[in-house]
Motif scaffolding. Structure first.
Motif, short mmCIF file in Angstrom:
data_model
loop_
_atom_site.label_atom_id
_atom_site.label_comp_id
_atom_site.label_asym_id
_atom_site.label_seq_id
_atom_site.Cartn_x
_atom_site.Cartn_y
_atom_site.Cartn_z
N ALA B 11 0.84 -1.20 0.00
CA ALA B 11 0.00 0.00 0.00
C ALA B 11 0.88 1.26 0.00
N ARG B 12 1.90 1.24 0.84
CA ARG B 12 2.77 2.43 0.91
C ARG B 12 3.52 2.64 -0.39
N TYR B 13 3.89 1.51 -1.04
CA TYR B 13 4.59 1.60 -2.32
C TYR B 13 3.67 2.25 -3.37
N VAL B 14 2.46 1.72 -3.48
CA VAL B 14 1.55 2.22 -4.51
C VAL B 14 1.14 3.67 -4.25
N PHE B 26 12.03 -2.29 -2.06
CA PHE B 26 10.77 -2.94 -2.42
C PHE B 26 10.87 -3.59 -3.80
N GLU B 27 11.41 -2.82 -4.75
CA GLU B 27 11.45 -3.32 -6.12
C GLU B 27 12.40 -4.50 -6.29
N SER B 32 11.77 -11.28 -6.78
CA SER B 32 11.93 -12.70 -6.43
C SER B 32 10.82 -13.19 -5.49
N ASP B 33 9.92 -12.30 -5.07
CA ASP B 33 8.93 -12.68 -4.06
C ASP B 33 7.55 -12.84 -4.68
N ASN B 39 0.37 -9.84 -3.87
CA ASN B 39 -0.19 -8.76 -3.05
C ASN B 39 -0.36 -7.47 -3.84
N LEU B 40 0.62 -7.19 -4.67
CA LEU B 40 0.58 -5.97 -5.47
C LEU B 40 -0.58 -6.03 -6.48
#
Lengths: 186, 240
Positions: B11-14, B26-27, B32-33, B39-40
Motif C-alpha cells: 500500500a505504501r509503495y503504490v 521494495f522493487e 523474487s517474491d 499482493n501488489l
C-alpha cells in the motif's frame, strides 16, 4: 497470446469521453431491443431503462478503471450483458417463466460470452469490496472516498485539511486495513 | 516479513508513501517474491474495483439520463373500449371535434404550447452559486430579459454546452428576438444532443409566435415518434 482488440473498442472510448453522438448511436441500435426483451419477459419499460443504464455504467467502469479491451463486437456484448442482468433480476424475484431466446444467442461468439462473464464477475467483486469499505472507520472512509474522486491528490489533501504527505500515509494504512478485511471475509 | 506487513508495504509503495531507498528495496524484493507480486496485483485490483463504486461519474450518468428519456419514455397506450362505450365515445368525439372547429382558444396556440419547462442545473454540492445557477434562477423566475443577458454571456464562453444554448434560445424567443433564437436553436438541431428535437419544437413555436404556420408545421414534422416532444407536436399539428 493476446487477442486483437475489436474495432468496436471505439464505443468504449465514446463512453469514456462522454461522446453524445456515438452514445446516441448505441441507444438507437440497442435500446429498442432491450426494451422488447424485458417487456416480453414480465418487465416494464422502466425496468428496461434501469437495466440498460446499469449495463452501460458497468462497461464504462470496466473500461475506465480496469482497461477493458473489447475483443468482440459491441452490440451483442451489450445485449448479452443486459439479458443476463434481467434474468438475474427475475431470478431474485423468483419469476420462473422466462422466454429464453437461446436461438439468437447461438449467433454470439465465445469471446462475447467470456467478456460478459468477466464483466459480471467484476461487478460482483466491486460490490464485495464496497461492503468491506463500509466497515472501515469514518476517517478512513472519508480519506479513501475523497482520494478516489479523480482529482489531483494535492487538491484532495487541501480539501481534507491535511498535508499531502499525511494523506499518502493515512491512505496506505486505510487501504491496508481494507485489504485485510477483504481477505478475512474470503 | 509477515503477510500483514507485506500488505501495508505494498500500500505504501503504490500510494507513494516511501523514500527512494525504500522504493529500491521494495522493487528488488518484488522480483523474487511471488507473494509480494500477488499482493501488489490484489492491491491494484481492489483499489480499481472500489473506485468503480466511489468515483464521481455524474457527468456520464447525466448523459445517459438524457438518452433514457428519449429512448425509454413510454407513449400513451391505445385503450380499447367495450362496444357499448364506443357509442358514447363516438358522441364525445363529435363534440370534441365541434369544439376544435369552433376553437375559441386557437388564437393563442403559442401560449398553450410554448415550452415552459424549468431550467434544471445539476447540483454538485457547491456552496457558492455559479453564473450558471444565477442564470437558471433568472430564467425560472421568468425574468427573461435578464436571463437572456446572463445566458448570452455563458453561451459565448461555452457554445458547445447544449443546455445553455437551448435555454438561451428559449429566452430569445420569449423576448421576441425570434431570428436570433432560430440561429442558436438550429445549431442544436443539427447536432446530436438530447435537446435536438426540443430545439426543433421550439423553432416551430418561434414561427407560430409570428403566425408563420407553414414554417411552424415544417419544423413540427421533423420530430420523430418516440421522442419526448412527439405527442405535443402531433397534437399541435392537429390544431393548426
Amino acid at each position: 497470446m493476446a487477442k486483437t482488440v475489436h474495432q468496436d473498442q471505439r464505443y468504449l472510448v465514446a463512453l469514456l469521453n462522454n461522446d453524445a453522438g456515438l452514445i446516441n448511436e448505441i441507444y438507437k441500435k440497442s435500446a429498442g431491443k432491450v426494451k422488447s426483451f424485458v417487456i416480453f419477459n414480465n418487465g416494464t419499460a422502466n425496468d428496461a431503462e434501469d437495466i440498460f443504464q446499469e449495463a452501460l455504467v458497468d462497461i464504462y467502469n470496466q473500461a475506465k478503471y480496469k482497461d477493458l479491451q473489447l475483443t468482440c463486437p459491441f452490440e451483442p456484448f451489450l445485449l448479452l450483458v443486459c439479458k443476463r442482468k434481467w434474468l438475474n433480476t427475475l431470478k431474485k424475484k423468483s419469476v420462473l417463466q422466462v422466454t429464453n431466446s437461446e436461438d439468437d444467442l447461438l449467433l454470439i461468439g465465445e469471446d462475447t460470452f467470456e467478456q460478459a462473464e468477466q464483466l459480471a464477475d467484476q461487478a460482483a467483486q466491486s460490490e464485495i469490496f464496497l461492503k468491506a469499505f463500509e466497515k472501515l472507520g469514518e476517517r478512513c472512509k472519508e480519506i479513501i472516498k475523497w482520494s478516489m474522486q479523480g482529482d489531483a491528490q494535492e487538491k484532495v489533501a487541501e480539501a481534507l485539511g491535511v498535508t499531502y504527505g499525511y494523506l499518502r500515509k493515512k491512505k496506505s494504512e486505510c487501504m491496508a486495513s481494507l485489504i485485510k478485511l477483504v481477505q478475512v471475509n474470503k | 516479513m509477515m503477510t500483514e506487513d507485506k500488505i501495508l508495504w505494498v500500500a505504501r509503495y503504490v500510494e507513494g508513501d516511501m523514500d527512494e531507498a525504500e522504493i529500491a528495496e521494495f522493487e528488488t524484493q518484488l522480483k523474487s517474491d511471488d507473494e509480494l507480486q500477488q499482493n501488489l496485483k490484489d492491491y491494484n485490483h481492489i483499489h480499481q474495483s472500489l473506485k468503480m463504486k466511489l468515483a464521481n461519474n455524474d457527468e456520464f450518468k447525466d448523459t445517459l439520463k438524457g438518452f433514457n428519456k428519449q429512448y425509454f419514455g413510454e407513449e400513451p397506450k391505445v385503450i380499447s373500449f367495450k362496444p357499448a362505450l364506443k357509442w358514447l365515445s363516438g358522441i364525445a368525439a363529435i363534440l370534441v371535434i365541434g369544439l376544435f372547429i369552433w376553437a375559441p382558444w386557437n388564437a393563442n396556440l403559442y401560449d398553450t404550447y410554448a415550452d415552459d419547462s424549468q431550467m434544471l442545473v445539476t447540483e454538485r454540492g457547491a456552496a457558492t452559486l455559479t453564473d450558471l445557477d444565477k442564470a437558471a434562477a433568472l430564467y425560472n423566475e421568468k425574468n427573461y430579459e435578464s436571463a437572456k443577458t446572463a445566458l448570452g454571456k455563458l453561451y459565448i464562453k461555452q457554445s458547445s454546452n447544449t443546455m445553455i444554448a437551448y435555454y438561451y434560445g428559449l429566452s430569445l424567443i420569449k423576448t421576441n428576438a425570434l431570428d436570433e433564437a432560430r440561429k442558436v436553436l438550429i445549431v442544436i438541431y443539427e447536432g446530436e444532443s438530447v435537446f435536438k428535437y426540443e430545439a426543433a419544437y421550439s423553432i416551430a413555436l418561434s414561427y407560430l409566435k409570428e403566425d408563420k404556420k407553414a414554417d411552424a408545421k415544417t419544423w413540427l414534422q421533423k420530430i420523430p415518434a418516440g421522442t419526448t416532444k412527439y405527442e405535443l407536436a402531433k397534437e399541435l399539428l392537429g390544431k393548426m
